[in-house]
Write a protein that holds these residues in place. Structure first.
Motif: not given
Lengths: 420, 420
Positions: A226-253
């Motif tokens: 996503m960052a590359e697709q946005l030319d490394f201009e990140m959005p103000d907010w990034l929205v994810f649904s959360v289950g066991d927590g791995c996906t949003i943890a990966g997003a932050w990593k």
């Protein structure tokens, strides 16, 4: 693995060598989750956005320097990643927002973001010298593992443990991919325990995102992309649904990696969204208390995790990003399925659109501003859960094969206007 | 439309201006199919493979000079095309072949190759000044039309006529996309007739691939894309399943376009595959007799077309390519679903894998040589038809939550070997 330095326990800080089968921290009684540490200084010197942009690969492996796998290990042939990013002005307007982009992870080869973790799993399994990889799941983790294992040229058996009452659709997908599917004639807990015992006994590779530290590193490629697709201009907010927590943890990593190596300046705030019927992480986030196991009462099955093993990484991710968490009802999720579908042509599964329902809440309550730039990730394809889609959608217009009857119904509904 | 010269009747040769709502040849009593003619000489001079390769768009519109739409007309936001092409050495070996590649069209935004035609349809509808576009179909044509219309920024209603007994899953997809779904309480023929009457009366744009000459031009982008992915080295054989004939006609149009403008030297031979329970085009191909309408008795619903309107273009395509046609049974199709899934991780719907069953037949009978280069297109996603996938797949292993019981079953099946 050139830039991987070590694995670090997020609880006690103990350090481990990055062996493919090092899952948990021994010092924490095999409960401590590990995090993959990278040599950011060297990466910042030896890798650049320009070099990345000239990589011809249109899949997740273009982010190779940040992925903890050896360059020579064969990859699955499925082309994971390179999913579309859409600007959605019509939908944004409906939500009272100005700038909304959507990344549709349902277009991954087996239909979900989990392909990114499973692709890493089947590579690590080979590095561990294993010819079988196992998990207990009824959902996207299982189907993505089965599909990615099937697409390897090398022999790799996927062994999937499912509880008795697995939905027929997901079972079909697993069996078509040729996985060994063990249907445990009991509940999920018993299926999980039997899988753990079997993995231990027969030495299969363990594809359990909650304990395997390498899988989060696969999931993070969604946000790298996503960052590359946005030319490394990140959005103000990034929205994810959360289950066991791995996906949003990966997003932050991903955000952390990109910032540390100088690819981005600004990291987004994370909005984590759980279903009201199963929201142990939101509760812990709000109260500051330790996690309490809850029941799992929601149609959003992919995020219905009452005992999330990765909640600590998820909580740290949301807090460190300056973000927040919110819950949504099943009714809101179903409403968002049709709103998303009819405004964008994207068909997401319930868990995949839960984030959108949370975004609407936060926008309505002013937590998110009208002029914030927002990115929302649809995590799974709606075709995976047709029954709930049918519940979410309206009914068709039933008519006899008679054009006069049709005309009347169309006029009542405002679909046509005739001067007759 | 820069390179579009005219529409030509494939029966009588009558010429028409390329108006968006010119569907059929009047001189042939509105039965003659039209073909879009392009100015190949000018294209050969003004467009090149190099120019194409520098086009940044990762979707079907990169082939714009060959697509009969105006450059300024808004496109749907769905990213149609750019589907993955896989080398499949494991599967090739199973079939006794050396070089097999697979293009997975199930990864299009609504899950099938039909997105390419529907994307063109919603653009042409705008050029015709229409705000509604209609079709009668229960399958991929309908869902792709609904999805592409939903993703337009401009208002565009999709009106879909379905017979009473439409499968719940496809109905769900249509309703999630917000289409007006008219459920005609009668059979398909009646639904079709009511749609034709309605289109006529209310002036909607007609998305019926069998009569709308522009839609084949959308479908052909699948093969244009494949050619580019193969560096314009076309395979010896190109394999498609065949229903109403539009898709294979589009495939040949792509080959013809590319050859005429000098992008390729060699065109592939086409292998068209029908289901034994509904094979009117194969019959006509083999006997040389006019088409006879047949019943529709196969699980491959997307190619179950007893009265194919586009059979003439399909027959011409296969003949002109030096190709052939073959039929396969439902049993063979189901067998191929699991073989494809377990060897490649690709999950295709029954109609989507029928071509593979035909390929196996022709390879076994020596019609196709071991060392021929072969490309096979999976036309739709298996998640669209879970019921038949479940029929095609094996059963899971049912066990109690007991590792000793599991060990015995695993040993019987040869999944593990223990020295105990």
């Amino acid at each position: 693995m050139k830039y991987v330095t070590e694995l670090e326990c997020i609880d006690c800080g103990e350090i481990y060598a990055p062996e493919p089968e090092r899952y948990l921290c021994e010092s924490c009684d095999d409960e401590g989750l590990l995090e993959v540490k990278l040599d950011y200084e060297r990466l910042a010197v030896e890798w650049s956005r320009e070099e990345l942009s000239s990589d011809p690969r249109g899949n997740m492996w273009r982010y190779g320097p940040l992925i903890p796998v050896k360059p020579g290990t064969p990859r699955p042939r499925l082309e994971v990643g390179s999913t579309s990013l859409y600007h959605a002005p019509g939908l944004a307007k409906e939500l009272g927002l100005e700038n909304l982009i959507i990344k549709n992870e349902g277009l991954n080869p087996t239909g979900s973001l989990k392909d990114r973790a499973s692709a890493v799993a089947v590579v690590k399994a080979q590095e561990a010298g294993r010819h079988a990889v196992a998990c207990s799941s009824t959902g996207n983790a299982a189907t993505s593992l089965a599909g990615n294992a099937a697409s390897l040229d090398e022999d790799m058996e996927a062994v999937i443990f499912v509880p008795e009452r697995v939905p027929g659709g997901k079972l079909a997908q697993l069996l078509i991919y040729g996985a060994v599917v063990v249907s445990v004639q009991d509940n999920y807990e018993k299926a999980y325990n039997l899988s753990a015992e079997s993995i231990d006994r027969w030495g299969w590779y363990n594809r359990n995102a909650a304990i395997n530290p390498y899988l989060v590193e696969g999931k993070k490629t969604c946000v790298l992309e996503m960052a590359e697709q946005l030319d490394f201009e990140m959005p103000d907010w990034l929205v994810f649904s959360v289950g066991d927590g791995c996906t949003i943890a990966g997003a932050w990593k991903a955000c952390k990696d990109l910032r540390e190596i100088g690819f981005i300046d600004k990291t987004p705030r994370l909005l984590g969204v759980q279903a009201e019927g199963c929201a142990p992480i939101t509760r812990s986030f709000r109260t500051g208390e330790p996690l309490e196991v809850t029941s799992e009462d929601t149609i959003a099955d992919s995020i219905a995790v009452g005992r999330p093993r990765n909640y600590k990484k998820a909580l740290m991710a949301v807090k460190n990003s300056g973000g927040t968490m919110v819950n949504v009802t099943d009714e809101e999720i179903m409403e968002m399925m049709t709103l998303l579908g009819s405004r964008t042509g994207i068909f997401g599964e319930p868990a995949g659109v839960a984030g959108l329902a949370g975004l609407r809440r936060e926008a309505a309550e002013g937590e998110i501003s009208r002029d914030d730039d927002i990115a929302f990730v649809v995590t799974g394809n709606g075709l995976k859960d047709i029954d709930n889609a049918r519940r979410a959608a309206s009914e068709p217009l039933e008519v006899s094969p008679d054009i006069e009857e049709l005309r009347q119904i169309f006029e009542q509904r405002g679909i046509i206007k005739e001067d007759e």
